[in-house]
Design a protein around this motif. Structure first.
Motif, short mmCIF file in Angstrom:
data_model
loop_
_atom_site.label_atom_id
_atom_site.label_comp_id
_atom_site.label_asym_id
_atom_site.label_seq_id
_atom_site.Cartn_x
_atom_site.Cartn_y
_atom_site.Cartn_z
N LEU A 1 64.59 32.64 45.70
CA LEU A 1 64.28 34.03 45.36
C LEU A 1 62.99 34.50 46.04
N ASP A 2 62.02 33.64 46.20
CA ASP A 2 60.78 34.05 46.86
C ASP A 2 61.06 34.47 48.31
N GLY A 3 61.89 33.73 49.01
CA GLY A 3 62.23 34.09 50.38
C GLY A 3 62.98 35.40 50.46
N VAL A 4 63.88 35.64 49.50
CA VAL A 4 64.62 36.90 49.44
C VAL A 4 63.63 38.05 49.24
N TYR A 5 62.71 37.85 48.33
CA TYR A 5 61.70 38.88 48.05
C TYR A 5 60.85 39.16 49.29
N GLN A 6 60.38 38.11 49.95
CA GLN A 6 59.53 38.28 51.13
C GLN A 6 60.28 38.95 52.28
N THR A 7 61.60 38.79 52.33
CA THR A 7 62.43 39.41 53.36
C THR A 7 62.64 40.90 53.09
N ASN A 8 62.72 41.27 51.82
CA ASN A 8 63.04 42.64 51.44
C ASN A 8 61.84 43.52 51.12
N VAL A 9 60.66 42.91 51.06
CA VAL A 9 59.43 43.65 50.79
C VAL A 9 58.43 43.25 51.86
N ARG A 10 57.80 44.24 52.47
CA ARG A 10 56.77 43.90 53.44
C ARG A 10 55.47 44.59 53.04
N GLY A 11 54.43 43.80 53.13
CA GLY A 11 53.10 44.26 52.76
C GLY A 11 52.18 43.07 52.65
N VAL A 12 50.95 43.33 52.33
CA VAL A 12 49.95 42.28 52.22
C VAL A 12 49.90 41.79 50.77
N ARG A 13 50.05 40.49 50.59
CA ARG A 13 49.97 39.87 49.27
C ARG A 13 50.81 40.62 48.22
N MET A 14 52.09 40.67 48.46
CA MET A 14 52.98 41.42 47.58
C MET A 14 53.51 40.61 46.39
N GLY A 15 53.03 39.41 46.22
CA GLY A 15 53.43 38.62 45.07
C GLY A 15 54.33 37.47 45.46
N TYR A 16 54.90 36.83 44.43
CA TYR A 16 55.69 35.62 44.67
C TYR A 16 56.57 35.30 43.48
N TYR A 17 57.48 34.37 43.73
CA TYR A 17 58.30 33.72 42.71
C TYR A 17 58.15 32.22 42.93
N ARG A 18 58.01 31.46 41.85
CA ARG A 18 57.94 30.00 41.95
C ARG A 18 58.80 29.41 40.84
N ALA A 19 59.77 28.62 41.25
CA ALA A 19 60.65 27.97 40.28
C ALA A 19 60.35 26.48 40.25
N SER A 20 60.40 25.91 39.06
CA SER A 20 60.16 24.47 38.92
C SER A 20 60.98 23.93 37.75
N GLU A 21 61.24 22.64 37.84
CA GLU A 21 61.95 21.97 36.76
C GLU A 21 60.91 21.52 35.74
N VAL A 22 61.13 21.86 34.47
CA VAL A 22 60.20 21.52 33.41
C VAL A 22 60.69 20.27 32.67
N ALA A 23 61.97 20.21 32.43
CA ALA A 23 62.59 19.08 31.72
C ALA A 23 64.08 19.11 32.04
N ALA A 24 64.80 18.12 31.55
CA ALA A 24 66.25 18.14 31.72
C ALA A 24 66.77 19.41 31.07
N ARG A 25 67.57 20.18 31.78
CA ARG A 25 68.16 21.42 31.30
C ARG A 25 67.14 22.52 31.01
N GLU A 26 66.01 22.47 31.69
CA GLU A 26 65.01 23.53 31.52
C GLU A 26 64.25 23.76 32.83
N LEU A 27 64.23 25.02 33.25
CA LEU A 27 63.51 25.44 34.44
C LEU A 27 62.53 26.54 34.06
N ARG A 28 61.51 26.69 34.88
CA ARG A 28 60.57 27.79 34.70
C ARG A 28 60.52 28.59 35.99
N MET A 29 60.64 29.90 35.85
CA MET A 29 60.52 30.80 36.98
C MET A 29 59.26 31.64 36.74
N GLU A 30 58.21 31.33 37.49
CA GLU A 30 56.99 32.12 37.43
C GLU A 30 57.11 33.24 38.44
#
Length: 185
Positions: free
Chosen positions: A105-134
């Motif tokens: 999703l971060d790459g999709v966002y960076q492709t569709n929005v152009r500007g300086v420091r426009m933000g980010y998405y970071r996904a990580s695995e927290v536990a079995a069957r649990e993810l966090r999307m910051e």
């Protein structure tokens, strides 16, 4: 017709010169069930009624449009718009896992929005069957919730009976712009 827009300044682009791709703007017409009213709103914010694919439009106009949609139709409409954007926008296909799709999703966002420091998405695995999307973007939280839920539904893990995407109370929460979602199944 005069429109009161106290929320118009609610979502502020991180970069005043930032732009968003017309494909993303077009997708909002599909996500809102009242396309005629949405086209009128777009005009009020300086966006064309039929944005062109590949053209770039002011990010702040887009954010003001989302603020007006929220004001006129409520946060559930923003959620639905984000949800349907996954179906009608340009998102990755063929991802092997839900985590990979959320990480893309971060790459999709960076492709569709152009500007300086426009933000980010970071996904990580927290536990079995649990993810966090910051996420740290100028978009409304309910809109983002819909996008993350749409991706989670598209890439739901095999064998998952229930899938839940909720604001993560333990994640970062800095005003409107930075928070995280907890994805469980």
């Amino acid at each position: 017709m005069s429109v009161l827009l106290p929320a118009a300044g609610r979502y502020i682009s991180f970069d005043p010169l930032a732009e968003i791709n017309g494909d993303s703007v077009r997708a909002v017409l599909t996500g809102v069930f009242l396309p005629h009213q949405c086209r009128e709103m777009m005009g009020r914010h300086g966006l064309p009624a039929l944005p062109r694919p590949g053209q770039w439009y002011p990010m702040q106009a887009w954010l003001n449009l989302l603020a007006e949609i929220e004001q006129q139709f409520g946060p559930r409409t923003l959620y639905q718009t984000g949800l349907l954007m996954v179906d009608h926008g340009v998102f990755p296909t063929g991802m092997p896992t839900l985590l990979a799709a959320l990480q893309a999703l971060d790459g999709v966002y960076q492709t569709n929005v152009r500007g300086v420091r426009m933000g980010y998405y970071r996904a990580s695995e927290v536990a079995a069957r649990e993810l966090r999307m910051e996420r740290c973007t100028p978009h409304p939280v309910e809109f983002e919730h819909g996008v993350v839920t749409g991706l989670a539904r598209r890439y739901k893990p095999a064998g998952a009976v229930r899938l839940s995407v909720d604001l993560d109370p333990s994640g970062p929460a800095e005003g409107l712009y930075k928070n995280s979602f907890r994805v469980t199944w």
